[in-house]
Structure formats: C-alpha cells, structure tokens
Design a protein around this motif. Structure first.
Motif, PDB file in Angstrom:
ATOM      1  N   PRO A  71      11.679  59.586  49.368  1.00 35.27           N
ATOM      2  CA  PRO A  71      11.333  59.974  47.998  1.00 35.27           C
ATOM      3  C   PRO A  71       9.851  60.247  47.790  1.00 35.27           C
ATOM      4  O   PRO A  71       9.484  61.189  47.079  1.00 35.27           O
ATOM      5  CB  PRO A  71      11.797  58.771  47.170  1.00 35.27           C
ATOM      6  N   LYS A  72       8.975  59.446  48.393  1.00 40.40           N
ATOM      7  CA  LYS A  72       7.542  59.637  48.180  1.00 40.40           C
ATOM      8  C   LYS A  72       7.085  60.982  48.722  1.00 40.40           C
ATOM      9  O   LYS A  72       6.395  61.746  48.033  1.00 40.40           O
ATOM     10  CB  LYS A  72       6.749  58.514  48.833  1.00 40.40           C
ATOM     11  N   GLY A 131       5.207  66.336  47.894  1.00 41.09           N
ATOM     12  CA  GLY A 131       5.298  67.712  48.375  1.00 41.09           C
ATOM     13  C   GLY A 131       5.680  68.669  47.266  1.00 41.09           C
ATOM     14  O   GLY A 131       5.134  69.775  47.159  1.00 41.09           O
ATOM     15  N   ALA A 132       6.619  68.248  46.421  1.00 41.70           N
ATOM     16  CA  ALA A 132       7.013  69.086  45.287  1.00 41.70           C
ATOM     17  C   ALA A 132       5.861  69.263  44.312  1.00 41.70           C
ATOM     18  O   ALA A 132       5.684  70.334  43.722  1.00 41.70           O
ATOM     19  CB  ALA A 132       8.218  68.477  44.578  1.00 41.70           C
ATOM     20  N   LEU A 133       5.044  68.233  44.138  1.00 46.35           N
ATOM     21  CA  LEU A 133       3.899  68.319  43.235  1.00 46.35           C
ATOM     22  C   LEU A 133       2.863  69.310  43.756  1.00 46.35           C
ATOM     23  O   LEU A 133       2.276  70.087  42.993  1.00 46.35           O
ATOM     24  CB  LEU A 133       3.282  66.937  43.055  1.00 46.35           C
ATOM     25  N   VAL A 134       2.656  69.309  45.068  1.00 43.02           N
ATOM     26  CA  VAL A 134       1.736  70.289  45.674  1.00 43.02           C
ATOM     27  C   VAL A 134       2.274  71.703  45.472  1.00 43.02           C
ATOM     28  O   VAL A 134       1.530  72.628  45.126  1.00 43.02           O
ATOM     29  CB  VAL A 134       1.544  69.977  47.171  1.00 43.02           C
ATOM     30  N   LEU A 135       3.583  71.893  45.703  1.00 43.71           N
ATOM     31  CA  LEU A 135       4.189  73.214  45.523  1.00 43.71           C
ATOM     32  C   LEU A 135       4.086  73.665  44.079  1.00 43.71           C
ATOM     33  O   LEU A 135       3.810  74.838  43.790  1.00 43.71           O
ATOM     34  CB  LEU A 135       5.648  73.181  45.966  1.00 43.71           C
ATOM     35  N   PHE A 136       4.278  72.742  43.138  1.00 43.74           N
ATOM     36  CA  PHE A 136       4.200  73.093  41.715  1.00 43.74           C
ATOM     37  C   PHE A 136       2.787  73.557  41.361  1.00 43.74           C
ATOM     38  O   PHE A 136       2.605  74.542  40.627  1.00 43.74           O
ATOM     39  CB  PHE A 136       4.591  71.884  40.870  1.00 43.74           C
ATOM     40  N   ALA A 191      11.603  75.864  41.616  1.00 39.38           N
ATOM     41  CA  ALA A 191      12.062  75.090  42.770  1.00 39.38           C
ATOM     42  C   ALA A 191      11.340  73.746  42.842  1.00 39.38           C
ATOM     43  O   ALA A 191      11.955  72.693  43.064  1.00 39.38           O
ATOM     44  CB  ALA A 191      11.829  75.891  44.051  1.00 39.38           C
ATOM     45  N   ALA A 192      10.020  73.782  42.641  1.00 37.04           N
ATOM     46  CA  ALA A 192       9.249  72.543  42.644  1.00 37.04           C
ATOM     47  C   ALA A 192       9.645  71.653  41.470  1.00 37.04           C
ATOM     48  O   ALA A 192       9.758  70.434  41.607  1.00 37.04           O
ATOM     49  CB  ALA A 192       7.758  72.860  42.605  1.00 37.04           C
ATOM     50  N   GLY A 193       9.861  72.276  40.303  1.00 40.05           N
ATOM     51  CA  GLY A 193      10.252  71.510  39.135  1.00 40.05           C
ATOM     52  C   GLY A 193      11.581  70.804  39.319  1.00 40.05           C
ATOM     53  O   GLY A 193      11.759  69.670  38.860  1.00 40.05           O
ATOM     54  N   PRO A 238      -5.528  70.783  37.048  1.00 39.58           N
ATOM     55  CA  PRO A 238      -6.233  69.502  37.017  1.00 39.58           C
ATOM     56  C   PRO A 238      -5.314  68.313  36.754  1.00 39.58           C
ATOM     57  O   PRO A 238      -5.476  67.245  37.364  1.00 39.58           O
ATOM     58  CB  PRO A 238      -7.252  69.687  35.872  1.00 39.58           C
ATOM     59  N   VAL A 239      -4.339  68.501  35.861  1.00 38.25           N
ATOM     60  CA  VAL A 239      -3.413  67.402  35.565  1.00 38.25           C
ATOM     61  C   VAL A 239      -2.562  67.090  36.789  1.00 38.25           C
ATOM     62  O   VAL A 239      -2.339  65.919  37.142  1.00 38.25           O
ATOM     63  CB  VAL A 239      -2.525  67.750  34.360  1.00 38.25           C
ATOM     64  N   GLY A 240      -2.103  68.137  37.479  1.00 37.88           N
ATOM     65  CA  GLY A 240      -1.314  67.935  38.681  1.00 37.88           C
ATOM     66  C   GLY A 240      -2.104  67.256  39.788  1.00 37.88           C
ATOM     67  O   GLY A 240      -1.564  66.436  40.540  1.00 37.88           O
ATOM     68  N   LEU A 241      -3.390  67.571  39.897  1.00 33.29           N
ATOM     69  CA  LEU A 241      -4.224  66.943  40.923  1.00 33.29           C
ATOM     70  C   LEU A 241      -4.368  65.447  40.668  1.00 33.29           C
ATOM     71  O   LEU A 241      -4.267  64.633  41.597  1.00 33.29           O
ATOM     72  CB  LEU A 241      -5.599  67.613  40.945  1.00 33.29           C
TER      73      LEU A 241
END
Length: 452
Positions: A70-71, A76-81, A106-108, A168-171
């Motif tokens: 899960p981690k 990985g999905a957060l990086v893709l988003f 897809a990332a979402g 910035p929020v995603g980072l």
C-alpha cells in the motif's frame, strides 16, 4: 502530529485534491476552448477523460496495492498525479490536455482506493470513528470550492493554475506520506487477472462514458449503446470472476453482510445526492432565473451540514446503532429533497439555505456511518479488495445519479418546472431506497466499534 495523525492528514489532503480536480476544470472549459481554438463541445473530452480513466483504473488498484504494498502504491500514485498535473499545466493543445487528464484519472483512482487502505491499516476498527472528520471534509468542501476556485483562477490568472495548485500541495503530501506511512499491509504475489481486467475495465469505462454522454448530450442511441455494452461486460465479469483462482477483484467481500448492505445503501445515497445537486442547480438558475452566484450561496450550507454531521457521529452511533441512524437520516434527506419542489421565484433564500443545511447533515451523517460500518468486520488481508469495491461503487453511483437527473429532465417534457420537479422526486426516491436498505442493516448483526 504523531504518525497516525499524519496519515489521516495526508489522506484528507489527497482525497481533497482528487475530488477538487473532478470539478475545478468544469468552469475552465470555455477558456480552454478559446485558448486552443476548438469548439466548446470538444472540451467535454477534458472531463470525460478524467472520469472514464478513474472508472477504468479503480478495479486494478487492489492488485497494485497487493503487488507492491500500500505505501509504495500510494506514493507512486501521488507522484503520477503531480506529474500529470504538470503536464496539464504545460499542455499545448487539446489532445495533450486530454491525455494528461487521463493520466490524472489513473493516478486519482489509485489514490482513492489505496488511500482508504492505508488509512484503515493505520487505525483499527475501534478507533475509526475518530476519523469521521477526515472522511467527511474532502467530500464536503471539494465540490463546493472547486467551481469557486476555478472561476477565480480563470478570471484573474489562467485555467492552467487550477492544475498548478496540485504541485506544491502534492509535494508536501508526498514527503509527509513517505515519513508517516509504515509500509504495512500484506503483499500478495498473485498473478494479474488479465481476463478480469479486460472485462471490468472496459465495462466500467463504457458505462461511465455512456452515462456522461447521456447527461451532457442526451440519451440517444450512442449513449445508450455505450452504457448497455458496459453493463454487459460488467455482468460477464460478475459471473466469471468468482471462478478465477487469483481474481482481479475479490468479490468475496460481498459475503460480509455489513459490507454488502452498507455498500448498497451508499449507492442509493450517492446517486440521490448527486442527482439532487445537479437538478437543483439547473432549477434555481434556468427554471427560476437566479444568478450562478446566488445559486452557490443557496447551496453552500450543504457543506456546513456535512461537516457538522461529523461532530455528533460517534455519539449517535453509540446510542442508536448505524442502521437506525442511517434510516432516520436518509428519510430526512428524502423529505428535504422532496420539499425543494415547492421552491419558487419568491421563496426566501434563507429558507432554501436551511433545506440544504438539513440535507447536508443527513447525507453527511449517513455517509460517515455507512463507511465505518462497511469496514467494521473486513479483515486486514481483505482491506485492499474492499477499498477497491467500495470506491468503484461510489464512482458508479456518482455517474448514475447525474445521469438519472439528466435523463428525467429529458424524458419529462410537460413544460415549465415539471421536469425539474420530477427529477428531484426521483432523487428523493433514491434517498428512500437508501433508508430501506439501512433498515435491513439495522436488523443484521453489525458490530458497533467504540467511538473512542
């Protein structure tokens, strides 16, 4: 913040971003059409690409979570988003923007499903009621703030800034998640169920595309054909998947009565809520002639009601049990939705706001109780599969609700306000159906985890 609180904060942030992206682009479509010199109708692909991609990729999210953990799947999905958001900012044409939005979807899909998995791995069932605020806040604020923020950015900066905000929020969420997530959760080196994916992914995509097309352009032969093909593939998946040794989605979670009944009630709840929101917005603006700004003000208390519900969810659950709470609240939601048909041009806005405040509280309370109950007896090993199924049900219910509202509006051609009233009454019917399912939930042997 301790590690578990940080996990909850990351979940709230990420779900807020994904939910915001579902609505923030809507008000930007005219500006996008002007910038790319394309017809306004062509920009519908920007939203459709996102929604269809979410629907297609949610079924595979459980396998990804099992395969890499899960981690790793979540980060990985957060990086893709974030990367897809950057691609949206830099898109030089409509085709590039649509492709970037599909990657965002897809990332979402992964973030929604795996995010719920990491959240419930961090908190055992007896402590999940403390997450009520985290569960309700993203869904309460994002649909309300998305069009407002998008409109301000389009008017004063550029539509591209709507996607730039994710970076910035995603980072920050990525760094916090990398530190706080413990990498827990069972990994299963199961093979990828290609047959299942080739049935459910196109099925979900075609059904979503058909419903989206019907809601925006009417339910003609193309929209109905897409939806019918999607339903056919989904039915084939439901028949064949239980016979697969390593299924893409473990449908065995439906054997859990609490999960099955909570999910069924949630489908009716979300469909009715989305249909009511879609229909009332059109009624208030087109039917009654009010401005978009006044419409936004009139429905704003709905978000307040949703948030207020989280403050008393634990006490109501402890005292009455989830089934009774949901039954009462969805009956109240049905009543408030039905009362909106009495709103006319001279109705005080304050009265409209009170109706939406009550509606938001009832729906928010029910949503919290159902999600907590759905996972109350799901074991750790089945959490990823349950998260996948629950999010897929919610996604389909959202698309179905909007399409139902649009379909009733198109079918009832009596003139005047009759079509809007019929669509609102259909939404109230969905809320009553949720209450009926909740009655059965109350009769089932559903555990009530401790609120604290």
């Amino acid at each position: 913040m301790n590690a578990r609180t940080t996990v909850a904060a990351v979940y709230v942030t990420v779900v807020f971003l994904v939910s915001m992206d579902m609505t923030i682009a809507n008000v930007a479509l005219p500006a996008i059409a002007r910038d790319f010199a394309v017809p306004a109708s062509a920009t519908g692909a920007v939203d459709a690409a996102y929604l269809v991609s979410v629907a297609v990729c949610i079924p595979a999210s459980g396998w990804v979570s099992d395969r890499v953990g899960p981690k790793a799947a979540f980060l990985g999905a957060l990086v893709l988003f974030a990367a897809a958001s950057l691609a949206c900012c830099l898109a030089g044409g409509l085709g590039a923007l649509v492709a970037a939005r599909a990657a965002q979807g897809a990332a979402g899909a992964l973030l929604l499903s795996v995010g719920l998995t990491v959240l419930y791995l961090a908190y055992p069932p007896e402590e999940r009621m403390r997450l009520a605020r985290a569960i309700v806040l993203p869904g309460a604020l994002a649909p309300t703030l998305g069009p407002v923020v998008g409109g301000l950015l389009v008017d004063h900066l550029s539509w591209r800034w709507g996607f730039a905000l994710n970076l910035p929020v995603g980072l920050v969420a990525l760094v916090a998640g990398a530190v706080a997530l413990d990498g827990g959760g069972e990994r299963r080196r199961r093979r990828f169920d290609l047959r299942g994916f080739l049935l459910v992914a196109p099925g979900a995509g075609l059904l979503t595309a058909g419903l989206n097309l019907g809601a925006t352009r009417g339910f003609g032969p193309v929209a109905l054909g897409l939806a019918a093909a999607g339903l056919g593939l989904a039915a084939a998946f439901a028949v064949l998947e239980p016979r697969t040794r390593d299924p893409l989605v473990d449908l065995g979670v439906f054997r859990d009565a609490a999960f099955r009944l909570s999910g069924g009630a949630m489908v009716f709840l979300v469909a009715g809520f989305m249909a009511a929101g879609y229909t009332f917005t059109l009624l208030f603006q087109r039917g009654l002639g009010h401005s978009a700004a006044l419409t936004g003000l009139a429905v704003l208390p709905k978000a307040v009601g949703l948030m207020a519900a989280s403050q008393v969810a634990a006490r109501l659950r402890d005292r009455f049990g989830p089934g009774r709470v949901v039954t009462a609240c969805m009956t109240g939601a049905a009543a408030t939705i039905a009362l909106t048909v009495l709103i006319g041009a001279g109705t005080p806005v304050a009265l409209v706001m009170i109706l939406h405040l009550v509606m938001g509280f009832c729906v928010g309370q029910s949503s919290i109780q159902l999600q907590i109950t759905a996972f109350a007896t799901v074991g750790t090993a089945a959490t990823a599969a349950a998260s996948t199924v629950y999010n897929a049900e919610r996604q389909m219910a959202s698309a179905l609700g909007v399409s139902m509202g649009a379909g009733v509006l198109a079918a009832v051609s009596a003139g005047g306000l009759a079509s809007y009233h019929a669509a609102l009454l259909a939404s109230a019917g969905c809320a009553l159906a949720a209450a009926f399912v909740a009655v059965r939930l109350g009769r089932a042997a559903v555990p009530v985890p401790a609120a604290r």
